[in-house]
Design a protein around this motif. Structure first.
Motif, short mmCIF file in Angstrom:
data_model
loop_
_atom_site.label_atom_id
_atom_site.label_comp_id
_atom_site.label_asym_id
_atom_site.label_seq_id
_atom_site.Cartn_x
_atom_site.Cartn_y
_atom_site.Cartn_z
N ARG A 94 1.07 -1.20 0.00
CA ARG A 94 -0.05 -0.11 -0.12
C ARG A 94 0.93 1.32 0.08
NH1 ARG A 94 -5.19 1.55 2.79
NH2 ARG A 94 -5.05 3.70 2.81
N VAL A 95 0.40 2.26 -0.91
CA VAL A 95 1.16 3.52 -0.56
C VAL A 95 0.04 4.63 -0.28
CG1 VAL A 95 2.68 5.16 -2.28
CG2 VAL A 95 3.17 2.69 -2.41
N ASP A 96 0.23 5.68 0.21
CA ASP A 96 -0.54 6.54 0.63
C ASP A 96 0.25 8.01 0.21
OD1 ASP A 96 -2.70 5.07 1.53
OD2 ASP A 96 -2.07 5.16 3.63
N LEU A 97 -0.10 8.78 -0.75
CA LEU A 97 0.43 9.96 -1.09
C LEU A 97 -0.50 11.01 -0.57
CD1 LEU A 97 2.71 11.32 -2.56
CD2 LEU A 97 1.19 11.22 -4.81
N HIS A 98 0.21 11.67 0.43
CA HIS A 98 -0.82 12.71 1.25
C HIS A 98 -0.77 14.34 0.41
CE1 HIS A 98 -0.97 10.92 5.37
NE2 HIS A 98 -0.63 9.89 4.63
N ASP A 99 -1.67 15.19 0.87
CA ASP A 99 -1.61 16.38 0.14
C ASP A 99 -0.36 16.99 0.16
OD1 ASP A 99 -1.76 16.96 2.80
OD2 ASP A 99 -3.40 18.32 2.81
N SER A 100 0.33 16.91 1.22
CA SER A 100 1.80 17.66 1.08
C SER A 100 2.84 16.67 0.37
CB SER A 100 1.99 18.22 2.58
OG SER A 100 2.45 16.62 3.21
N GLY A 101 2.65 15.37 -0.13
CA GLY A 101 3.20 14.58 -0.58
C GLY A 101 3.69 14.73 -1.92
N VAL A 102 4.95 14.80 -2.37
CA VAL A 102 5.73 14.80 -3.85
C VAL A 102 6.22 13.54 -4.06
CG1 VAL A 102 7.12 15.82 -5.39
CG2 VAL A 102 5.74 17.03 -3.65
N LEU A 103 5.90 12.71 -5.07
CA LEU A 103 6.68 11.37 -5.82
C LEU A 103 7.21 11.76 -7.09
CD1 LEU A 103 7.37 8.66 -5.66
CD2 LEU A 103 5.21 8.30 -6.31
N ASN A 104 8.59 11.73 -7.27
CA ASN A 104 9.15 11.88 -8.52
C ASN A 104 9.82 10.56 -9.07
OD1 ASN A 104 8.53 14.86 -9.22
ND2 ASN A 104 10.04 15.29 -7.65
N GLY A 105 8.81 9.87 -9.49
CA GLY A 105 9.54 8.44 -9.80
C GLY A 105 8.52 7.31 -10.21
N ASP A 106 8.68 6.37 -10.54
CA ASP A 106 7.63 5.32 -10.86
C ASP A 106 7.25 4.53 -9.75
OD1 ASP A 106 8.11 5.82 -13.50
OD2 ASP A 106 9.33 4.46 -13.89
N LEU A 107 5.88 3.93 -9.51
CA LEU A 107 5.35 3.17 -8.47
C LEU A 107 4.75 2.20 -9.13
CD1 LEU A 107 3.45 4.84 -5.66
CD2 LEU A 107 2.29 3.32 -6.92
N LYS A 108 5.17 0.97 -7.99
CA LYS A 108 4.45 -0.40 -8.17
C LYS A 108 3.83 -0.91 -6.63
CE LYS A 108 7.01 -2.40 -11.77
NZ LYS A 108 7.96 -3.47 -12.38
N ALA A 109 2.57 -0.91 -6.73
CA ALA A 109 1.88 -1.23 -5.38
C ALA A 109 0.33 -2.09 -5.52
CB ALA A 109 1.69 -0.05 -4.62
N ASN A 110 0.18 -2.86 -4.54
CA ASN A 110 -1.38 -3.33 -4.79
C ASN A 110 -2.50 -2.40 -4.62
OD1 ASN A 110 -0.46 -6.06 -5.04
ND2 ASN A 110 -0.56 -6.63 -2.72
N GLN A 111 -2.20 -1.39 -3.58
CA GLN A 111 -2.78 -0.39 -3.39
C GLN A 111 -2.30 1.09 -3.34
OE1 GLN A 111 -4.91 -0.99 0.65
NE2 GLN A 111 -5.76 -2.93 0.06
N PHE A 112 -3.01 2.00 -3.82
CA PHE A 112 -2.35 3.23 -4.19
C PHE A 112 -3.46 4.34 -3.99
CE2 PHE A 112 -0.74 6.55 -7.13
CZ PHE A 112 0.08 7.32 -6.30
N THR A 113 -3.43 5.27 -2.90
CA THR A 113 -4.30 6.39 -2.34
C THR A 113 -3.56 7.64 -2.67
OG1 THR A 113 -3.76 6.28 -0.32
CG2 THR A 113 -5.74 5.03 -0.88
N VAL A 114 -4.17 8.60 -3.43
CA VAL A 114 -3.55 9.94 -3.75
C VAL A 114 -4.72 10.97 -3.18
CG1 VAL A 114 -3.01 11.48 -5.56
CG2 VAL A 114 -2.62 8.75 -5.73
N ALA A 115 -4.10 12.10 -2.26
CA ALA A 115 -4.99 12.91 -1.75
C ALA A 115 -4.65 14.32 -2.74
CB ALA A 115 -4.19 13.36 -0.47
#
Length: 140
Positions: A94-115
């Motif tokens: 599981r990956v949770d990307l919060h409202d203040s979060g920044v991701l510069n890269g590729d992502l592989k996950a079973n679950q992904f939530t984006v604020a």
């Protein structure tokens, strides 16, 4: 200003209300005023409040707090990004990307939530059935 390169460890007890005895869960913290260079590898949880340069592979949870930055590849059971991750998420349940979060890269996950308000640049692959992120079944 020179930042010290030190890691601080904290051991937390999780108490069960059932008949099972309490289990020990350790969490390592990279404090806001620390910069770490090198790989992080282990079985406990890791919380980054400062700066870390190098890959992080943990069997537990990885949290990047608001204002923190991790530069490197990541693999963990659960990843919470409230700060910045500059690198790929190789795999997570599981990956949770919060409202203040920044991701510069590729992502592989079973679950992904984006604020709302979060930012991401890269590709996303989610919904796999096993620990590698691949779909199970006949792919012939």
């Amino acid at each position: 200003m020179v930042r010290p390169k030190v890691s601080v460890s904290l051991r937390v007890s999780v108490v069960s209300m059932g008949a099972k005895p309490a289990r020990q869960v350790s969490e390592s913290i990279i404090a806001a005023d620390l910069t770490i260079e090198g790989k992080i590898h282990g079985t406990g949880h890791v919380r980054i409040a400062g700066q870390s340069k190098g890959d992080a592979k943990v069997e537990g949870d990885l949290t990047i707090e608001k204002g923190a930055k991790l530069t490197g590849g990541v693999r963990a059971a659960k990843i919470t990004i409230a700060g910045e991750l500059e690198g790929n998420v190789d795999f997570a349940q599981r990956v949770d990307l919060h409202d203040s979060g920044v991701l510069n890269g590729d992502l592989k996950a079973n679950q992904f939530t984006v604020a709302a308000g979060s930012r991401m640049r890269g590709s996303v692959e989610f919904g796999g059935d096993d620990k590698s992120g691949r779909k199970s079944g006949n792919d012939a």
